[in-house]
Design a protein around this motif. Sequence first.
Motif, PDB file in Angstrom:
ATOM      1  N   UNK A 136       0.951  -1.238   0.057  1.00  0.00           N
ATOM      2  CA  UNK A 136       0.175  -0.139  -0.052  1.00  0.00           C
ATOM      3  C   UNK A 136       0.855   1.435   0.090  1.00  0.00           C
ATOM      4  N   UNK A 137       1.811   1.180   0.587  1.00  0.00           N
ATOM      5  CA  UNK A 137       2.736   2.508   0.831  1.00  0.00           C
ATOM      6  C   UNK A 137       3.749   2.731  -0.497  1.00  0.00           C
ATOM      7  N   UNK A 138       4.044   1.648  -1.222  1.00  0.00           N
ATOM      8  CA  UNK A 138       4.687   2.008  -2.442  1.00  0.00           C
ATOM      9  C   UNK A 138       3.736   2.227  -3.675  1.00  0.00           C
ATOM     10  N   UNK A 139       2.441   1.719  -3.150  1.00  0.00           N
ATOM     11  CA  UNK A 139       1.371   2.160  -4.392  1.00  0.00           C
ATOM     12  C   UNK A 139       1.142   3.681  -4.242  1.00  0.00           C
ATOM     13  N   UNK A 140       1.028   4.170  -3.071  1.00  0.00           N
ATOM     14  CA  UNK A 140       0.743   5.574  -2.771  1.00  0.00           C
ATOM     15  C   UNK A 140       2.004   6.362  -3.315  1.00  0.00           C
ATOM     16  N   UNK A 141       2.992   5.726  -3.096  1.00  0.00           N
ATOM     17  CA  UNK A 141       4.174   6.525  -3.830  1.00  0.00           C
ATOM     18  C   UNK A 141       4.402   6.950  -5.142  1.00  0.00           C
ATOM     19  N   UNK A 142       3.964   5.786  -5.776  1.00  0.00           N
ATOM     20  CA  UNK A 142       4.369   5.897  -7.286  1.00  0.00           C
ATOM     21  C   UNK A 142       3.097   5.927  -8.189  1.00  0.00           C
ATOM     22  N   UNK A 143       1.588   5.974  -7.386  1.00  0.00           N
ATOM     23  CA  UNK A 143       0.539   6.164  -8.036  1.00  0.00           C
ATOM     24  C   UNK A 143       0.002   5.122  -8.600  1.00  0.00           C
ATOM     25  N   UNK A 144      -1.384   5.063  -8.914  1.00  0.00           N
ATOM     26  CA  UNK A 144      -2.093   3.618  -9.247  1.00  0.00           C
ATOM     27  C   UNK A 144      -1.836   3.315 -10.642  1.00  0.00           C
ATOM     28  N   UNK A 145      -1.421   4.312 -11.565  1.00  0.00           N
ATOM     29  CA  UNK A 145      -1.151   3.672 -12.911  1.00  0.00           C
ATOM     30  C   UNK A 145       0.169   3.073 -13.179  1.00  0.00           C
ATOM     31  N   UNK A 146       1.226   3.671 -12.216  1.00  0.00           N
ATOM     32  CA  UNK A 146       2.666   3.100 -12.233  1.00  0.00           C
ATOM     33  C   UNK A 146       2.540   1.941 -11.505  1.00  0.00           C
ATOM     34  N   UNK A 147       1.440   1.651 -10.303  1.00  0.00           N
ATOM     35  CA  UNK A 147       1.554   0.612  -9.547  1.00  0.00           C
ATOM     36  C   UNK A 147       0.946  -0.661 -10.387  1.00  0.00           C
ATOM     37  N   UNK A 148       0.103  -0.083 -11.554  1.00  0.00           N
ATOM     38  CA  UNK A 148      -0.567  -1.513 -12.411  1.00  0.00           C
ATOM     39  C   UNK A 148       0.404  -1.596 -13.415  1.00  0.00           C
ATOM     40  N   UNK A 149       1.445  -0.668 -13.809  1.00  0.00           N
ATOM     41  CA  UNK A 149       2.179  -1.098 -14.924  1.00  0.00           C
ATOM     42  C   UNK A 149       3.308  -1.668 -14.370  1.00  0.00           C
ATOM     43  N   UNK A 150       3.988  -1.411 -13.181  1.00  0.00           N
ATOM     44  CA  UNK A 150       4.967  -1.983 -12.710  1.00  0.00           C
ATOM     45  C   UNK A 150       4.529  -2.802 -11.568  1.00  0.00           C
ATOM     46  N   UNK A 151       3.690  -3.648 -11.615  1.00  0.00           N
ATOM     47  CA  UNK A 151       2.989  -4.320 -10.530  1.00  0.00           C
ATOM     48  C   UNK A 151       3.827  -5.456  -9.955  1.00  0.00           C
ATOM     49  N   UNK A 152       4.681  -6.017 -10.996  1.00  0.00           N
ATOM     50  CA  UNK A 152       5.574  -7.010 -10.687  1.00  0.00           C
ATOM     51  C   UNK A 152       6.853  -6.496  -9.753  1.00  0.00           C
ATOM     52  N   UNK A 153       7.365  -5.491 -10.181  1.00  0.00           N
ATOM     53  CA  UNK A 153       8.360  -4.713  -9.334  1.00  0.00           C
ATOM     54  C   UNK A 153       7.918  -4.310  -7.999  1.00  0.00           C
ATOM     55  N   UNK A 154       6.482  -3.931  -7.844  1.00  0.00           N
ATOM     56  CA  UNK A 154       5.947  -3.361  -6.674  1.00  0.00           C
ATOM     57  C   UNK A 154       5.931  -4.574  -5.726  1.00  0.00           C
ATOM     58  N   UNK A 155       5.567  -5.914  -6.323  1.00  0.00           N
ATOM     59  CA  UNK A 155       5.414  -7.030  -5.438  1.00  0.00           C
ATOM     60  C   UNK A 155       6.724  -7.479  -4.903  1.00  0.00           C
ATOM     61  N   UNK A 156       7.832  -7.056  -5.853  1.00  0.00           N
ATOM     62  CA  UNK A 156       9.173  -7.794  -5.403  1.00  0.00           C
ATOM     63  C   UNK A 156       9.776  -6.633  -4.386  1.00  0.00           C
ATOM     64  N   UNK A 157       9.456  -5.353  -4.495  1.00  0.00           N
ATOM     65  CA  UNK A 157       9.898  -4.373  -3.568  1.00  0.00           C
ATOM     66  C   UNK A 157       9.123  -4.629  -2.176  1.00  0.00           C
ATOM     67  N   UNK A 158       7.897  -4.664  -2.049  1.00  0.00           N
ATOM     68  CA  UNK A 158       7.312  -4.942  -1.039  1.00  0.00           C
ATOM     69  C   UNK A 158       7.540  -6.121  -0.315  1.00  0.00           C
ATOM     70  N   UNK A 159       7.726  -7.257  -0.990  1.00  0.00           N
ATOM     71  CA  UNK A 159       8.365  -8.363  -0.291  1.00  0.00           C
ATOM     72  C   UNK A 159       9.566  -8.218   0.349  1.00  0.00           C
ATOM     73  N   UNK A 160      10.586  -7.961  -0.425  1.00  0.00           N
ATOM     74  CA  UNK A 160      11.980  -7.618  -0.078  1.00  0.00           C
ATOM     75  C   UNK A 160      11.974  -6.811   1.195  1.00  0.00           C
ATOM     76  N   UNK A 161      11.158  -5.897   1.255  1.00  0.00           N
ATOM     77  CA  UNK A 161      11.200  -4.773   2.290  1.00  0.00           C
ATOM     78  C   UNK A 161      10.522  -5.631   3.555  1.00  0.00           C
ATOM     79  N   UNK A 162       9.696  -6.134   3.327  1.00  0.00           N
ATOM     80  CA  UNK A 162       9.170  -7.055   4.553  1.00  0.00           C
ATOM     81  C   UNK A 162      10.059  -8.272   5.119  1.00  0.00           C
ATOM     82  N   UNK A 163      10.529  -8.903   4.089  1.00  0.00           N
ATOM     83  CA  UNK A 163      11.349 -10.140   4.621  1.00  0.00           C
ATOM     84  C   UNK A 163      12.611  -9.470   5.291  1.00  0.00           C
ATOM     85  N   UNK A 164      13.291  -8.267   4.894  1.00  0.00           N
ATOM     86  CA  UNK A 164      14.474  -7.765   5.596  1.00  0.00           C
ATOM     87  C   UNK A 164      14.177  -7.734   7.155  1.00  0.00           C
ATOM     88  N   UNK A 165      12.990  -7.485   7.637  1.00  0.00           N
ATOM     89  CA  UNK A 165      12.586  -7.281   9.170  1.00  0.00           C
ATOM     90  C   UNK A 165      12.174  -8.754   9.577  1.00  0.00           C
TER      91      UNK A 165
END
Length: 358
Positions: free
Chosen positions: A140-169
């Motif tokens: 949700x946080x990254x979606x708000x940062x990049x906007x819904x259009x980019x979140x759709x176009x680059x959704x694979x990168x969104x999933x990768x970034x969100x999951x990597x950030x979560x797994x770090x912690x």
Amino acid sequence: MSLLSLLPKAWCQNNAENVPVTPKVEQQGLVKSLVAGRTIAAAAVAEGDSCEFGSLHYFALCGLGGILSCGITHTAVVPLDLVKCRIQVDPVKYKSVFNGFQVTLREDGARGLAKGWAPTFFGYSMQGLCKFGLYEVFKVFYTDLIGEENAFLYRTWLYLSASASAEFFADIALSPMEAAKVKIQTTPGFANTLREAWPRIMREEGVNGFYKSLVPLWMRQIPYTMMKFACFERTVELLYKYVVPKPRAECSKPEQLVVTFAAGYIAGVFCAIVSHPADTVVSKLNQEKGSTALEAAKKLGMAGLWKGLTPRIVMIGTLTALQWFIYDAFKVAMRMPRPPPPEMPESLKKKLEAQAQK
């Protein structure tokens, strides 16, 4: 600027001063709001839902679902995990999965197969809390940062970034229990229970003993989790698009959970392959005192890094499928919002149509 205004928009919808103005859409005679940061139409608290998508209540429930998902599944496969770890650190003695079970049963009896269940349960429960809970937060946080259009176009990168950030912690939470688990399972005579292993590690190696494998754990778990979430999300999307004979909205809850399980298993196979070499290093590192990740990798060699891959594919494939199934079933049971696969935003459709007409 208030502190709340720094939070993701979806977190602030309950605060009247920080509510973003969201468009309205008519759907079957009902007026529904677009949830901030989403590419789908949904009510802020849709009829029948127990909470609002993106609220703190929603994230807390996601974390609880993660605890159940990871804690239960990892504990259930402790016998297979034990044999896998022993094959990795002592392939001469434990030649295969079946041989590993035979040797363990002969030496330790049936109870020996349950060694390490306590650190597994507590460690992976804490990891699940962070993995699933923070994944939803970062998505949700990254979606708000990049906007819904980019979140759709680059959704694979969104999933990768969100999951990597979560797994770090998540790995910081997991590491101490993982160290205790591997010691119990692979070092004969070290300890039989968590109560014995924890003080001994602290006494002999200090706090470093619990975190010396954190970096290789990141090397194992972050690629694993990135694959787990991104592959799952895209596989679900593809299954509904090309395999399932009817739209998701027309599928019953049990049918949707079957799709969840299938997508989870497919994701799990890729997860196991991507993360296996680092998993072998973690097992070897926790077995030997004073060793570094590089030294462990050199000692294992290229062939040794892939020892135990077959049982790990079986274990991780089943594990990942069950985790997604439990997590999604928990959402159903708790009446949580379960958005369908993402759809192209109307604003993006209009832009593409305008470009096509030029």
